[in-house]
Design a protein around this motif. Sequence first.
Motif, short mmCIF file in Angstrom:
data_model
loop_
_atom_site.label_atom_id
_atom_site.label_comp_id
_atom_site.label_asym_id
_atom_site.label_seq_id
_atom_site.Cartn_x
_atom_site.Cartn_y
_atom_site.Cartn_z
N GLY A 25 0.77 -1.23 0.00
CA GLY A 25 0.00 0.00 0.00
C GLY A 25 0.80 1.28 0.00
O GLY A 25 0.22 2.37 -0.02
N LEU A 68 4.63 -6.60 5.62
CA LEU A 68 3.23 -6.30 5.89
C LEU A 68 2.87 -6.62 7.33
O LEU A 68 2.13 -5.87 7.98
CB LEU A 68 2.33 -7.08 4.93
N ARG A 72 1.46 -3.70 9.77
CA ARG A 72 0.12 -3.72 10.37
C ARG A 72 0.20 -3.33 11.84
O ARG A 72 -0.68 -2.65 12.37
CB ARG A 72 -0.51 -5.09 10.20
N ARG A 75 0.58 0.41 11.98
CA ARG A 75 -0.63 1.13 11.58
C ARG A 75 -1.69 1.15 12.67
O ARG A 75 -2.59 1.98 12.64
CB ARG A 75 -1.18 0.52 10.28
N TRP A 82 -5.70 5.75 8.28
CA TRP A 82 -4.56 5.40 7.44
C TRP A 82 -5.05 5.19 6.02
O TRP A 82 -6.00 4.45 5.77
CB TRP A 82 -3.89 4.12 7.93
N PRO A 84 -3.63 4.44 1.81
CA PRO A 84 -2.48 4.05 0.98
C PRO A 84 -1.78 5.28 0.42
O PRO A 84 -2.35 6.37 0.37
CB PRO A 84 -3.12 3.21 -0.14
N ILE A 109 -7.77 0.02 0.23
CA ILE A 109 -8.34 0.11 1.58
C ILE A 109 -9.00 -1.21 1.96
O ILE A 109 -8.85 -1.70 3.09
CB ILE A 109 -9.35 1.27 1.67
N GLU A 112 -6.54 -3.85 2.93
CA GLU A 112 -6.00 -3.67 4.28
C GLU A 112 -6.75 -4.52 5.31
O GLU A 112 -6.23 -4.81 6.38
CB GLU A 112 -6.07 -2.20 4.70
N THR A 113 -7.99 -4.89 4.99
CA THR A 113 -8.80 -5.66 5.95
C THR A 113 -8.56 -7.17 5.84
O THR A 113 -9.10 -7.92 6.64
CB THR A 113 -10.29 -5.36 5.74
N ARG A 119 -4.15 -11.55 1.60
CA ARG A 119 -3.82 -10.47 0.66
C ARG A 119 -2.83 -10.95 -0.38
O ARG A 119 -2.97 -10.64 -1.57
CB ARG A 119 -3.23 -9.29 1.44
#
Length: 299
Positions: A25, A68, A72, A75, A82, A84, A109, A112-113, A119
């Motif tokens: 991101g 990542l 996380r 973040r 937050w 990208p 976005i 991100e979940t 991912r």
Amino acid sequence: MSEAFEEAFEEHRNLLFAVAYRMLGTAADAEDAVQDAWLRWFAADRSGVVEPKAYLVRITTNVALDRLRSARARRETYVGPWLPEPMLTSPDVAEDAEMSESVSMAMLIVLETLSPLERAVFVLKEVFGYPYAEIAKALDRAETSVRQLGTRARKHVEARRPRFEAGGAERREATSRFFDAVVGGDINRLMEVLAPDVALWTDGGGKVRAALRIIHGADKVGRWLSAITGRPYAGIEPADMRIRRVHLNGEPALVVDGPDGPISTVTVDIDDDGRIQAVHLVANPDKLNSIATGRRLPM
């Protein structure tokens, strides 16, 4: 290192960056991942490498996975929403609906979940078209497990991704009306193009003034946008600002420049009725380096 292996890496560098950016991101993290992949490629025993492209994608994916997981955690303590890191794209990218969606702010976005593994599987399968068998080999997991991850990720994304029933021309027109209203500071025109449940994301990262929570509702969003128009921002007077229209992440967008470079970007999502359903404003200076240098996202 032999010249052939160095050339193999350079040949696939754009692909590796494209994979890493969708995984992480941000351009900065993606570039770091590619650099780590280069170091691993340099140090690896390449005598048994038959397909450099597959091997390099495997290295990059696993480096991105490691990054990542740590990202996380960072973040979770990020100041405010937050978003990208936006990147410039060519106008013709917007004509490729699937490709532009894969790097849109809305899609990033949603990604991100997902869990890091979900991912990775989603990006490799749904964006780059790698078969599950090859993804399983890259992630060193059983193919049945990777298929389950892929199915779960796809269902999750399908349930949350924006659905654009409006055609490309209609979406461009709606975006243009919104930008005209914002630039003109016309709250009445602004309210006409905002969906009732519009959401405004403002990412300042605690470094510049921004809302600390997502703002919901046309009235609140319209008033917030009108309030910042024509006023000093980040210590810069309106007279010293310049607004230009560009394409970011496959979408029409605005960049607000100050004397020393960009100070914010604005992108939007459009609902089925051609109204603005989400506004993404990125003002964290750490996320504007690619805009400042003019770097384009390789697709």
